[in-house]
Design a protein around this motif. Structure first.
Motif, short mmCIF file in Angstrom:
data_model
loop_
_atom_site.label_atom_id
_atom_site.label_comp_id
_atom_site.label_asym_id
_atom_site.label_seq_id
_atom_site.Cartn_x
_atom_site.Cartn_y
_atom_site.Cartn_z
N PRO A 89 0.89 -1.11 -0.08
CA PRO A 89 -0.02 -0.05 0.05
C PRO A 89 0.78 1.34 0.14
O PRO A 89 1.93 1.33 0.65
CB PRO A 89 -0.68 -0.02 1.32
CG PRO A 89 -0.82 -1.59 1.44
CD PRO A 89 0.39 -2.08 1.03
N ARG A 90 0.35 2.39 -0.48
CA ARG A 90 0.91 3.56 -0.71
C ARG A 90 1.51 4.17 0.61
O ARG A 90 2.72 4.71 0.82
CB ARG A 90 0.14 4.65 -1.55
CG ARG A 90 -0.02 4.55 -2.87
CD ARG A 90 -0.53 5.70 -3.47
NE ARG A 90 -2.03 5.93 -3.03
CZ ARG A 90 -3.10 5.50 -4.06
NH1 ARG A 90 -2.74 5.01 -4.86
NH2 ARG A 90 -4.16 5.92 -3.46
N PHE A 91 0.93 3.95 1.72
CA PHE A 91 1.00 4.79 2.99
C PHE A 91 2.80 4.11 3.42
O PHE A 91 3.30 4.91 4.42
CB PHE A 91 0.07 4.40 4.17
CG PHE A 91 0.18 2.93 4.69
CD1 PHE A 91 1.09 2.72 5.90
CD2 PHE A 91 -0.55 1.99 4.13
CE1 PHE A 91 0.92 1.70 6.41
CE2 PHE A 91 -0.60 0.74 4.74
CZ PHE A 91 0.06 0.40 5.69
N LEU A 92 2.97 2.82 3.16
CA LEU A 92 4.26 2.40 3.47
C LEU A 92 5.44 3.15 2.48
O LEU A 92 6.65 2.77 3.11
CB LEU A 92 4.27 0.80 3.31
CG LEU A 92 3.34 0.13 4.39
CD1 LEU A 92 3.37 -1.37 3.80
CD2 LEU A 92 3.92 0.24 5.64
N GLY A 93 4.97 3.70 1.53
CA GLY A 93 6.08 4.50 0.72
C GLY A 93 6.23 5.87 1.22
O GLY A 93 7.15 6.61 0.68
N ARG A 94 5.66 6.26 2.33
CA ARG A 94 5.92 7.63 2.74
C ARG A 94 7.25 7.73 3.52
O ARG A 94 7.55 6.92 4.42
CB ARG A 94 4.77 8.25 3.73
CG ARG A 94 3.54 8.41 2.85
CD ARG A 94 2.46 8.56 3.78
NE ARG A 94 0.97 8.33 3.14
CZ ARG A 94 -0.13 8.08 3.75
NH1 ARG A 94 -0.06 7.83 5.04
NH2 ARG A 94 -1.13 7.95 2.97
N ALA A 95 7.87 8.86 3.53
CA ALA A 95 9.21 9.22 4.53
C ALA A 95 9.09 10.74 5.06
O ALA A 95 8.25 11.42 4.59
CB ALA A 95 10.27 8.97 3.51
N ASN A 96 9.52 10.59 6.15
CA ASN A 96 9.64 12.10 6.68
C ASN A 96 10.64 13.20 6.26
O ASN A 96 11.56 12.71 5.26
CB ASN A 96 9.97 12.06 8.21
CG ASN A 96 11.04 11.34 8.74
OD1 ASN A 96 12.09 11.30 8.10
ND2 ASN A 96 11.25 10.84 10.05
N SER A 97 10.91 14.41 6.86
CA SER A 97 11.71 15.14 6.32
C SER A 97 13.46 14.51 6.46
O SER A 97 14.25 15.15 5.81
CB SER A 97 11.86 16.48 6.91
OG SER A 97 11.87 16.23 8.46
#
Length: 486
Positions: free
Chosen positions: A329-337
């Motif tokens: 899922p897309r949410f697992l491809g998010r990264a922070n600053s």
């Protein structure tokens, strides 16, 4: 067990300039990625199953099989350079998206469970001084391990990465005690004790059963052999990758086999089998006294804490890269600053926490986590080896670079047969426990498909899903009724 890399690449657009590495540096990276905490547990694990004869056969089988797997990953890196998203990419390319997803999930889950072995081993090591920690499976040990898990989560979340200096300390921390152990064990080696341990103890069973019983332990310590090919783009010369793979593997193989075999010359195998983990510390204590146990224990803790940080980062990276390829899922491809994949890191820590709690219900927490780590990694390995066979038989159909040779086919077939044997050696218990993890994970696959506006399963994928769910249900029933025990 290796935790320096998992065979994944950083997502496109975030690769640093490729540094050019020499053969010696590449070899050192291979060695560093493979030598982990598992080696410190080998004397007891082998002594519980087999004597000297069985250990020699087991290491020969494991050495040949794992070397073939190393060659498979090297070959795939050359034949399919377009597949750079990790081991699971080979399963996806060869056998479809759903099995590719299973491969990615299994590889990630094995990394998470492997992290649990680290905390169990740390607590067991300290437990020699603080009895309330037991073998790393008491309520206090699990509470402290849980605090460590989430402490590292907060640390990594802020963007803390391993510095080169920490890597050097960790490498020295794990190699020096191992080398010193082997040298001292040879010095205090007693031929009569070794001879008594040669055929195995009364509890060991047939020679075949003895060898089979050690197979998952050998998989655990060799995890990381697949990572050598990931360095190919950094090599000064492409052929150095293959040489580094062989040199690094043979060096590590010599270390692992030596630690196991020399221990049989220090103590009767029945006594080694009763040692607390890390058993290497107990064997050295029997040879030289208390300082030997302290020496190995300190080296282990330094090694494990440093390697754990790398594993945590890389386990999260598996999910992050898979999400980038639309396999998660897309949410697992998010990264922070700070470029840290926080959702993937959170899932990694959460699964490790669940498995850590489950170890409290196991008769032998360390061996349970070790065997489950190995079992979960076998599906990705088997699919990658089978893909190599497919390429060798039908090179044109698989869009490969260059022509496959008969040698590559033989290597791929041996690697496939070896991995299939490992699944058999794992036994029904760990296959069913693996299904209990695999089946619910399908929800992630369905979510990823829906995000892309696609139907959840093709007919073939629906059949595979039904098998995995049936396996999970059977596994839960077997646990509840006591047919299998943790």
């Amino acid at each position: 067990m290796s935790h320096a890399n998992i065979g994944t690449e950083v997502p496109a657009g975030k690769n640093p300039p490729a540094a050019k590495l020499t053969l010696l540096t590449l070899t050192a990276m291979v060695v560093g990625s493979m030598v982990g905490a598992g080696v410190f547990s080998l004397p007891r694990r082998f002594a519980q199953e087999t004597g000297v004869a069985g250990a020699l056969i087991a290491w020969t089988v494991a050495g040949v099989g794992m070397l073939m797997l190393a060659f498979v990953f090297q070959t795939l890196a050359v034949r399919r350079p377009d597949l750079d998203a990790g081991v699971y990419a080979y399963a996806k390319a060869g056998f479809g998206e759903y099995l590719g997803f299973f491969s990615a999930f299994g590889y990630w889950a094995s990394a998470c469970v492997g992290n649990v072995t680290y905390w169990v081993l740390i607590m067991s090591t300290i437990g020699a001084v603080v009895p309330a920690l037991g073998d790393g499976d008491t309520a206090l040990a699990i509470a402290l391990s849980s605090a460590g898990l989430w402490g590292f989560f907060l640390l990594v979340r802020r963007g803390v990465k391993e510095a080169a200096a920490i890597n050097r300390i960790v490498t020295v921390g794990k190699l020096v005690p191992i080398v010193v152990f082997v040298v001292l064990a040879l010095f205090f080696f007693e031929p009569s004790v070794f001879a008594d341990n040669f055929g195995g103890a009364d509890y060991a069973g047939s020679l075949f059963d003895q060898v089979r019983g050690t197979m998952l332990a050998t998989v655990f310590v060799f995890l990381g052999v697949e990572g050598a090919s990931v360095y190919s783009r950094h090599a000064q010369r492409r052929e150095d990758v293959g040489r580094a793979t062989v040199l690094g593997f043979l060096s590590v193989f010599a270390i692992f086999a030596s630690v196991t075999i020399v221990s049989y010359g220090i103590m009767p195998m029945g006594e080694i089998a009763e040692l607390r983990q890390p058993s290497m510390a107990g064997v050295l204590e029997a040879a030289v006294g208390t300082w030997g146990q302290v020496f190995v224990s300190v080296g282990l803790i330094v090694s494990v804490l440093g390697a754990y940080l790398a594993w945590t980062l890389m386990a999260a990276e598996v999910l992050f890269v898979a999400a980038g390829d639309k396999d998660m899922p897309r949410f697992l491809g998010r990264a922070n600053s700070e470029d840290v994949p926080v959702p993937a890191l959170l899932m990694t820590t959460a699964l490790s926490q669940v498995v850590l709690v489950v170890t409290a219900f196991s008769d032998d927490a360390f061996n349970f986590a070790l065997d489950l780590t190995s079992a979960l990694s076998l599906i990705p390995f088997l699919l990658a080896a089978a893909f190599a066979v497919k390429i060798a038989l039908r090179p044109g159909a698989e869009k490969t670079a260059g022509r496959s040779t008969r040698r590559e086919l033989v290597i791929a077939v041996i690697a496939t047969l070896y991995t299939a044997f490992l699944l058999y050696a794992a036994g029904l218990k760990f296959v069913l426990v693996s299904f209990i993890l695999y089946a619910p994970a399908t929800l992630l696959f369905v979510k990823a498909r829906r995000e892309q506006g696609r139907r959840p399963f093709s007919p073939a994928e629906g059949l595979i899903c039904a098998v995995s769910v049936a396996g999970a249900v059977l596994g839960i029933i077997a646990l509840v009724l006591g047919w299998i025990e943790l």
